[in-house]
Design a protein around this motif. Structure first.
Motif, PDB file in Angstrom:
ATOM      1  N   ASP A 117      59.402  97.071 -36.574  1.00  0.00           N
ATOM      2  CA  ASP A 117      58.259  97.841 -36.091  1.00  0.00           C
ATOM      3  C   ASP A 117      57.029  96.946 -36.028  1.00  0.00           C
ATOM      4  OD1 ASP A 117      59.799 100.051 -35.931  1.00  0.00           O
ATOM      5  OD2 ASP A 117      59.108 100.939 -37.831  1.00  0.00           O
ATOM      6  N   GLY A 118      56.254  97.118 -34.977  1.00  0.00           N
ATOM      7  CA  GLY A 118      55.039  96.334 -34.845  1.00  0.00           C
ATOM      8  C   GLY A 118      55.242  95.070 -34.031  1.00  0.00           C
ATOM      9  N   PHE A 119      56.506  94.680 -33.841  1.00  0.00           N
ATOM     10  CA  PHE A 119      56.793  93.511 -33.001  1.00  0.00           C
ATOM     11  C   PHE A 119      57.157  93.998 -31.596  1.00  0.00           C
ATOM     12  CE2 PHE A 119      57.323  92.000 -37.241  1.00  0.00           C
ATOM     13  CZ  PHE A 119      57.014  90.652 -37.222  1.00  0.00           C
ATOM     14  N   VAL A 120      56.697  93.292 -30.603  1.00  0.00           N
ATOM     15  CA  VAL A 120      56.981  93.676 -29.217  1.00  0.00           C
ATOM     16  C   VAL A 120      57.722  92.533 -28.529  1.00  0.00           C
ATOM     17  CG1 VAL A 120      55.980  94.384 -27.011  1.00  0.00           C
ATOM     18  CG2 VAL A 120      54.883  95.075 -29.172  1.00  0.00           C
TER      19      VAL A 120
END
Ligand SMILES: [Zn+2]
Ligand SMILES: [Zn+2]
Ligand SMILES: [Zn+2]
Length: 138
Positions: A117-120
């Motif tokens: 989560d939080g990484f794209v």
């Protein structure tokens, strides 16, 4: 089968003689090519024009970049209908340690890679290294 002219027009790219030649060069090469391969093939052409042509192709999903770990960016034609989408279009690349060529394995799509989560994710580059079919003789 679309002609190259139709393909370029469908991507809103103006057809020029240089663009057609570079497209044909990429299509004739089964392995991915470097910018210097293109420069050597079109010695008389202006290098900036060659570079811009590849960039235009890349921006319009006609070619994609491959980072095969050799430190030199390579380019290969996209399949028809490719939009270089991370979810649907990215495929494995194979780098041969013997002949040093890198090829697209377009039928082998990269599986969905989960990131925390939080990484794209914006791009995934998966290169398999080994001996290609030509060199293994099989
Ligand atoms: Zn593509
Ligand atoms: Zn090989
Ligand atoms: Zn590829």
């Amino acid at each position: 089968m679309e002609t190259i002219e139709q393909l370029l027009e469908s991507k809103n790219i103006r057809v020029t003689a240089m663009r057609l030649l570079i497209y044909k060069f990429l299509a004739e090469n089964k392995a991915a090519v470097t910018l210097s391969n293109i420069e050597n093939a079109f010695e008389k052409a202006d290098r900036t024009t060659l570079y811009r042509t590849i960039k235009t192709f890349e921006e319009n999903d006609i070619v994609h970049q491959i980072d095969d770990g050799t430190g030199i960016t390579k380019y290969a034609l996209c399949e028809q209908g490719c939009s270089c989408d991370i979810k649907t279009d990215l495929h494995l690349h194979f780098h041969c340690n013997n002949c040093n060529e890198t090829v697209c394995l377009t039928k082998h799509k990269i599986p969905q890679i989960k990131v925390p989560d939080g990484f794209v994710s914006e791009n995934v580059n998966l290169v398999v290294k080994g001996i290609c079919d030509k060199c293994s003789g099989q």
